[in-house]
Scaffold this active site. Structure first.
Site, mmCIF file in Angstrom:
data_model
loop_
_atom_site.group_PDB
_atom_site.id
_atom_site.type_symbol
_atom_site.label_atom_id
_atom_site.label_comp_id
_atom_site.label_asym_id
_atom_site.label_seq_id
_atom_site.Cartn_x
_atom_site.Cartn_y
_atom_site.Cartn_z
ATOM 1 N N VAL A 291 -10.174 -13.465 -4.797
ATOM 2 C CA VAL A 291 -10.640 -14.289 -3.677
ATOM 3 C C VAL A 291 -10.050 -13.699 -2.398
ATOM 4 O O VAL A 291 -8.820 -13.607 -2.279
ATOM 5 C CB VAL A 291 -10.193 -15.756 -3.832
ATOM 6 C CG1 VAL A 291 -10.695 -16.586 -2.639
ATOM 7 C CG2 VAL A 291 -10.689 -16.341 -5.143
ATOM 8 N N VAL A 292 -10.924 -13.296 -1.512
ATOM 9 C CA VAL A 292 -10.491 -12.750 -0.221
ATOM 10 C C VAL A 292 -11.000 -13.689 0.861
ATOM 11 O O VAL A 292 -12.216 -13.854 1.015
ATOM 12 C CB VAL A 292 -11.045 -11.333 -0.011
ATOM 13 C CG1 VAL A 292 -10.477 -10.720 1.269
ATOM 14 C CG2 VAL A 292 -10.709 -10.440 -1.205
ATOM 15 N N THR B 61 -7.020 -11.121 11.285
ATOM 16 C CA THR B 61 -7.102 -9.702 11.677
ATOM 17 C C THR B 61 -8.224 -8.978 10.935
ATOM 18 O O THR B 61 -8.889 -9.540 10.076
ATOM 19 C CB THR B 61 -5.767 -8.975 11.360
ATOM 20 O OG1 THR B 61 -5.643 -8.888 9.932
ATOM 21 C CG2 THR B 61 -4.589 -9.727 11.956
ATOM 22 N N HIS C 286 -7.880 -7.038 8.663
ATOM 23 C CA HIS C 286 -7.503 -6.758 7.272
ATOM 24 C C HIS C 286 -8.535 -7.310 6.278
ATOM 25 O O HIS C 286 -8.737 -6.740 5.197
ATOM 26 C CB HIS C 286 -6.117 -7.342 6.979
ATOM 27 C CG HIS C 286 -5.483 -6.709 5.786
ATOM 28 N ND1 HIS C 286 -4.909 -7.437 4.778
ATOM 29 C CD2 HIS C 286 -5.337 -5.403 5.426
ATOM 30 C CE1 HIS C 286 -4.450 -6.627 3.843
ATOM 31 N NE2 HIS C 286 -4.693 -5.383 4.221
ATOM 32 N N PHE D 168 -4.328 -14.171 -5.885
ATOM 33 C CA PHE D 168 -3.882 -14.475 -4.519
ATOM 34 C C PHE D 168 -3.899 -15.975 -4.257
ATOM 35 O O PHE D 168 -3.105 -16.488 -3.480
ATOM 36 C CB PHE D 168 -4.793 -13.759 -3.511
ATOM 37 C CG PHE D 168 -4.053 -13.225 -2.327
ATOM 38 C CD1 PHE D 168 -4.139 -13.877 -1.107
ATOM 39 C CD2 PHE D 168 -3.260 -12.100 -2.432
ATOM 40 C CE1 PHE D 168 -3.455 -13.401 0.002
ATOM 41 C CE2 PHE D 168 -2.575 -11.611 -1.324
ATOM 42 C CZ PHE D 168 -2.670 -12.271 -0.109
HETATM 43 N N1 LIG Z 1 -5.498 -11.302 2.120
HETATM 44 C C1 LIG Z 1 -5.845 -11.101 0.799
HETATM 45 C C2 LIG Z 1 -5.354 -10.021 0.077
HETATM 46 N N2 LIG Z 1 -4.515 -9.133 0.658
HETATM 47 C C3 LIG Z 1 -3.634 -8.246 -0.111
HETATM 48 C C4 LIG Z 1 -4.322 -6.925 -0.498
HETATM 49 O O1 LIG Z 1 -5.328 -7.136 -1.477
HETATM 50 C C5 LIG Z 1 -3.294 -5.954 -1.076
HETATM 51 O O2 LIG Z 1 -2.698 -6.561 -2.209
HETATM 52 C C6 LIG Z 1 -2.215 -5.597 -0.069
HETATM 53 O O3 LIG Z 1 -2.850 -5.105 1.113
HETATM 54 C C7 LIG Z 1 -1.251 -4.556 -0.622
HETATM 55 O O4 LIG Z 1 -1.940 -3.398 -1.017
HETATM 56 N N3 LIG Z 1 -5.725 -9.843 -1.216
HETATM 57 C C8 LIG Z 1 -6.572 -10.738 -1.838
HETATM 58 O O5 LIG Z 1 -6.907 -10.556 -3.027
HETATM 59 N N4 LIG Z 1 -7.057 -11.808 -1.148
HETATM 60 C C9 LIG Z 1 -6.717 -12.014 0.158
HETATM 61 O O6 LIG Z 1 -7.200 -13.013 0.780
HETATM 62 C C1 LIG Z 2 -8.029 -11.065 3.768
HETATM 63 C C2 LIG Z 2 -6.684 -10.861 4.324
HETATM 64 O O1 LIG Z 2 -6.088 -9.808 4.210
HETATM 65 C C3 LIG Z 2 -6.148 -11.963 5.154
HETATM 66 O O2 LIG Z 2 -5.878 -13.072 4.316
HETATM 67 C C4 LIG Z 2 -4.885 -11.557 5.867
HETATM 68 O O3 LIG Z 2 -4.712 -12.524 6.871
HETATM 69 P P1 LIG Z 2 -4.448 -12.020 8.383
HETATM 70 O O4 LIG Z 2 -5.682 -11.196 8.779
HETATM 71 O O5 LIG Z 2 -4.320 -13.285 9.196
HETATM 72 O O6 LIG Z 2 -3.202 -11.186 8.345
#
Ligand SMILES: Nc1c(NC[C@H](O)[C@H](O)[C@H](O)CO)[nH]c(=O)[nH]c1=O
Ligand SMILES: CC(=O)[C@@H](O)COP(=O)(O)O
EC number: 2.5.1.78
Length: 140
Positions: A66-67, A72, A74, A11
């Site tokens: 890395v998240v 949101t 999410h 990511f």
């Molecule tokens: N926001 C981040 C994501 N989001 C994507 C999800 O992991 C996934 O690929 C999507 O929801 C489709 O199923 N992934 C990360 O690895 N890091 C982020 O910061």
């Molecule tokens: C961790 C995530 O999914 C994040 O990067 C998505 O960003 P947002 O919550 O602003 O849509």
């Protein structure tokens, strides 16, 4: 010598490159082989590992990702569900080290990704190796 699969959610390229450097340094130091598989995001890591387990090709796995929190809910889903999926596989006897960073900002990610700082990649590799060796011990 064992064979590990590094499953990376690419990511953030520059952060993943640092994490992978730490993971591969530890696997090489420990004398193990490895391959790298790339998936879109952290949510795809548990499923990818589950599919790879079916192949019987690998002795252990290192999850890398890395998240970074956004605006949101999410973040909670991606961070929590990727960890839950990995834990479920681990509890099923799969040797996995969880190197998915779940952080508030890039600065926190950077210091944890750098092998010469917190080296969370190397830490995850050590965990995967430890579980693999434990599995060997109990299978003996
Ligand atoms: N926001 C981040 C994501 N989001 C994507 C999800 O992991 C996934 O690929 C999507 O929801 C489709 O199923 N992934 C990360 O690895 N890091 C982020 O910061
Ligand atoms: C961790 C995530 O999914 C994040 O990067 C998505 O960003 P947002 O919550 O602003 O849509």
């Amino acid at each position: 010598m064992a064979k590990f699969l590094i499953v990376e959610a690419r990511f953030y390229d520059h952060l993943n490159d640092l994490m992978i450097k730490g993971v591969t340094a530890e696997l090489k130091r420990s004398g193990h082989e490895f391959e790298v598989l790339t998936v879109p995001g952290a949510l795809e890591i548990p499923g990818a590992i589950s599919l790879a387990v079916e192949s019987g090709e690998f002795d252990g796995y290192v999850a890398v990702g890395v998240v970074i929190r956004g605006e949101t809910y999410h973040f909670e889903i991606v961070a929590g569900e990727s960890a839950r999926g990995i834990m479920a596989l681990t509890m099923d006897g799969v040797a996995i080290g969880n190197g998915i960073l779940t952080v508030e900002n890039e600065a926190q990610a950077l210091t944890r990704a750098k092998p010469d700082e917190k080296d969370k990649g190397g830490e995850a590799a050590k965990a995967a190796i430890a579980l693999y060796e434990l599995g060997q011990r109990f299978a003996a």
